[in-house]
Design a protein around this motif. Structure first.
Motif, PDB file in Angstrom:
ATOM      1  N   GLY A  59       0.788  -1.229   0.000  1.00  0.00           N
ATOM      2  CA  GLY A  59       0.000   0.000   0.000  1.00  0.00           C
ATOM      3  C   GLY A  59       0.820   1.279   0.000  1.00  0.00           C
ATOM      4  O   GLY A  59       0.262   2.370   0.021  1.00  0.00           O
ATOM      5  N   ASP A  60       2.143   1.170  -0.050  1.00  0.00           N
ATOM      6  CA  ASP A  60       3.005   2.357   0.034  1.00  0.00           C
ATOM      7  C   ASP A  60       3.253   2.932  -1.365  1.00  0.00           C
ATOM      8  O   ASP A  60       4.024   2.363  -2.153  1.00  0.00           O
ATOM      9  N   LEU A  61       2.608   4.040  -1.653  1.00  0.00           N
ATOM     10  CA  LEU A  61       2.778   4.684  -2.965  1.00  0.00           C
ATOM     11  C   LEU A  61       4.205   5.187  -3.161  1.00  0.00           C
ATOM     12  O   LEU A  61       4.707   5.207  -4.297  1.00  0.00           O
ATOM     13  N   GLN A  62       4.860   5.592  -2.101  1.00  0.00           N
ATOM     14  CA  GLN A  62       6.229   6.106  -2.225  1.00  0.00           C
ATOM     15  C   GLN A  62       7.171   5.011  -2.726  1.00  0.00           C
ATOM     16  O   GLN A  62       8.057   5.282  -3.536  1.00  0.00           O
ATOM     17  N   GLN A  63       6.964   3.784  -2.273  1.00  0.00           N
ATOM     18  CA  GLN A  63       7.789   2.679  -2.774  1.00  0.00           C
ATOM     19  C   GLN A  63       7.512   2.423  -4.249  1.00  0.00           C
ATOM     20  O   GLN A  63       8.435   2.108  -5.012  1.00  0.00           O
ATOM     21  N   LEU A  64       6.254   2.561  -4.651  1.00  0.00           N
ATOM     22  CA  LEU A  64       5.917   2.399  -6.073  1.00  0.00           C
ATOM     23  C   LEU A  64       6.587   3.501  -6.894  1.00  0.00           C
ATOM     24  O   LEU A  64       7.145   3.229  -7.964  1.00  0.00           O
ATOM     25  N   ILE A  65       6.567   4.727  -6.392  1.00  0.00           N
ATOM     26  CA  ILE A  65       7.228   5.847  -7.085  1.00  0.00           C
ATOM     27  C   ILE A  65       8.717   5.563  -7.204  1.00  0.00           C
ATOM     28  O   ILE A  65       9.319   5.767  -8.270  1.00  0.00           O
ATOM     29  N   ASN A  66       9.330   5.097  -6.130  1.00  0.00           N
ATOM     30  CA  ASN A  66      10.765   4.777  -6.159  1.00  0.00           C
ATOM     31  C   ASN A  66      11.053   3.648  -7.159  1.00  0.00           C
ATOM     32  O   ASN A  66      12.075   3.677  -7.855  1.00  0.00           O
ATOM     33  N   HIS A  67      10.172   2.673  -7.234  1.00  0.00           N
ATOM     34  CA  HIS A  67      10.338   1.574  -8.186  1.00  0.00           C
ATOM     35  C   HIS A  67      10.313   2.105  -9.626  1.00  0.00           C
ATOM     36  O   HIS A  67      11.139   1.709 -10.453  1.00  0.00           O
ATOM     37  N   TYR A  68       9.367   2.979  -9.887  1.00  0.00           N
ATOM     38  CA  TYR A  68       9.310   3.606 -11.216  1.00  0.00           C
ATOM     39  C   TYR A  68      10.586   4.406 -11.479  1.00  0.00           C
ATOM     40  O   TYR A  68      11.157   4.334 -12.570  1.00  0.00           O
ATOM     41  N   ALA A  69      11.015   5.187 -10.513  1.00  0.00           N
ATOM     42  CA  ALA A  69      12.160   6.086 -10.692  1.00  0.00           C
ATOM     43  C   ALA A  69      13.463   5.332 -10.921  1.00  0.00           C
ATOM     44  O   ALA A  69      14.357   5.825 -11.626  1.00  0.00           O
ATOM     45  N   THR A  70      13.609   4.147 -10.332  1.00  0.00           N
ATOM     46  CA  THR A  70      14.868   3.400 -10.467  1.00  0.00           C
ATOM     47  C   THR A  70      14.880   2.480 -11.688  1.00  0.00           C
ATOM     48  O   THR A  70      15.864   1.782 -11.914  1.00  0.00           O
ATOM     49  N   SER A  71      13.831   2.493 -12.457  1.00  0.00           N
ATOM     50  CA  SER A  71      13.775   1.651 -13.647  1.00  0.00           C
ATOM     51  C   SER A  71      14.786   2.133 -14.681  1.00  0.00           C
ATOM     52  O   SER A  71      15.057   3.328 -14.818  1.00  0.00           O
ATOM     53  N   THR A  72      15.335   1.209 -15.430  1.00  0.00           N
ATOM     54  CA  THR A  72      16.275   1.565 -16.500  1.00  0.00           C
ATOM     55  C   THR A  72      15.548   2.021 -17.758  1.00  0.00           C
ATOM     56  O   THR A  72      16.154   2.631 -18.632  1.00  0.00           O
ATOM     57  N   ASP A  73      14.272   1.722 -17.849  1.00  0.00           N
ATOM     58  CA  ASP A  73      13.466   2.156 -18.993  1.00  0.00           C
ATOM     59  C   ASP A  73      13.126   3.632 -18.800  1.00  0.00           C
ATOM     60  O   ASP A  73      12.460   4.007 -17.831  1.00  0.00           O
ATOM     61  N   PRO A  74      13.579   4.530 -19.706  1.00  0.00           N
ATOM     62  CA  PRO A  74      13.348   5.962 -19.511  1.00  0.00           C
ATOM     63  C   PRO A  74      11.863   6.350 -19.497  1.00  0.00           C
ATOM     64  O   PRO A  74      11.465   7.270 -18.787  1.00  0.00           O
ATOM     65  N   VAL A  75      11.048   5.652 -20.259  1.00  0.00           N
ATOM     66  CA  VAL A  75       9.613   5.945 -20.282  1.00  0.00           C
ATOM     67  C   VAL A  75       8.996   5.578 -18.937  1.00  0.00           C
ATOM     68  O   VAL A  75       8.220   6.346 -18.353  1.00  0.00           O
ATOM     69  N   PHE A  76       9.374   4.409 -18.431  1.00  0.00           N
ATOM     70  CA  PHE A  76       8.872   3.940 -17.138  1.00  0.00           C
ATOM     71  C   PHE A  76       9.368   4.863 -16.027  1.00  0.00           C
ATOM     72  O   PHE A  76       8.620   5.217 -15.117  1.00  0.00           O
ATOM     73  N   SER A  77      10.624   5.276 -16.115  1.00  0.00           N
ATOM     74  CA  SER A  77      11.208   6.181 -15.117  1.00  0.00           C
ATOM     75  C   SER A  77      10.500   7.539 -15.128  1.00  0.00           C
ATOM     76  O   SER A  77      10.228   8.117 -14.071  1.00  0.00           O
ATOM     77  N   ALA A  78      10.196   8.051 -16.309  1.00  0.00           N
ATOM     78  CA  ALA A  78       9.468   9.330 -16.409  1.00  0.00           C
ATOM     79  C   ALA A  78       8.063   9.196 -15.834  1.00  0.00           C
ATOM     80  O   ALA A  78       7.536  10.140 -15.226  1.00  0.00           O
ATOM     81  N   GLY A  79       7.465   8.023 -15.977  1.00  0.00           N
ATOM     82  CA  GLY A  79       6.152   7.777 -15.385  1.00  0.00           C
ATOM     83  C   GLY A  79       6.186   7.908 -13.871  1.00  0.00           C
ATOM     84  O   GLY A  79       5.199   8.316 -13.253  1.00  0.00           O
TER      85      GLY A  79
END
Length: 176
Positions: A59-79
């Motif tokens: 339920g932690d949105l901040q962890q989801l945001i961090n997961h997106y941010a650390t992705s190597t895919d630039p589109v996913f990271s921008a998301g």
């Protein structure tokens, strides 16, 4: 005749103040409704992300945001940045609505001093003038009318007094 005209002017000023003052609670009401609508929209936009956060990150949105941010895919990271913006907006609107629902003067104080500026601007652009006949609108209107009439009459009286005083000033006598 001059006294009658002044009485009509006083009445006109009072009525103008009443009609203008009644608009203030109407504006506040429309601001609150817009704030609620924007918050509901932000919550709806976050609902899918919240389900993902519930499923994968407890339920932690901040962890989801961090997961997106650390992705190597630039589109996913921008998301992740976009998701962070959505969460920030939802929190801002939630806090603004919480502050809005405080004591009697809190809505007026918030709209005047600490508004969500884009929402206040939106309400101002689409404001529909109305005669809101709630007790607070009537009181606000009557006080506005009284204050406007008293202010204008005081200013005109001061101007008149200064003009008369200037006309009665003794003129210096020429020296022989």
């Amino acid at each position: 005749m001059l006294s009658l005209m002044r009485d009509y002017l006083r009445l006109l000023l009072f009525c103008t103040g009443v009609l203008a003052g009644i608009q203030v609670p109407g504006f506040i009401d429309q601001y609150q409704k817009s704030l609620q609508a924007h918050l509901a929209e932000a919550q709806q936009q976050l609902a899918g992300f919240q389900r993902d956060a519930d499923r994968y990150f407890g339920g932690d949105l901040q962890q989801l945001i961090n997961h997106y941010a650390t992705s190597t895919d630039p589109v996913f990271s921008a998301g992740g940045g976009n998701l962070k913006d959505l969460v920030t907006r939802q929190q801002q609107l939630q806090q603004a609505l919480h502050n809005f629902n405080g004591h009697f003067w809190q809505p007026y104080q918030q709209v005047l001093l600490h508004p969500v500026s884009d929402i206040r601007q939106e309400v101002w652009q689409h404001f529909s003038y109305q005669l809101l006949l709630k007790p607070e609108a009537i009181v606000f209107g009557l006080l506005s009318g009284l204050l406007l009439a008293m202010l204008i009459e005081s200013l005109l009286g001061a101007l008149f007094w200064c003009t008369i005083k200037g006309l009665r000033r003794p003129r210096p006598r020429p020296q022989p």
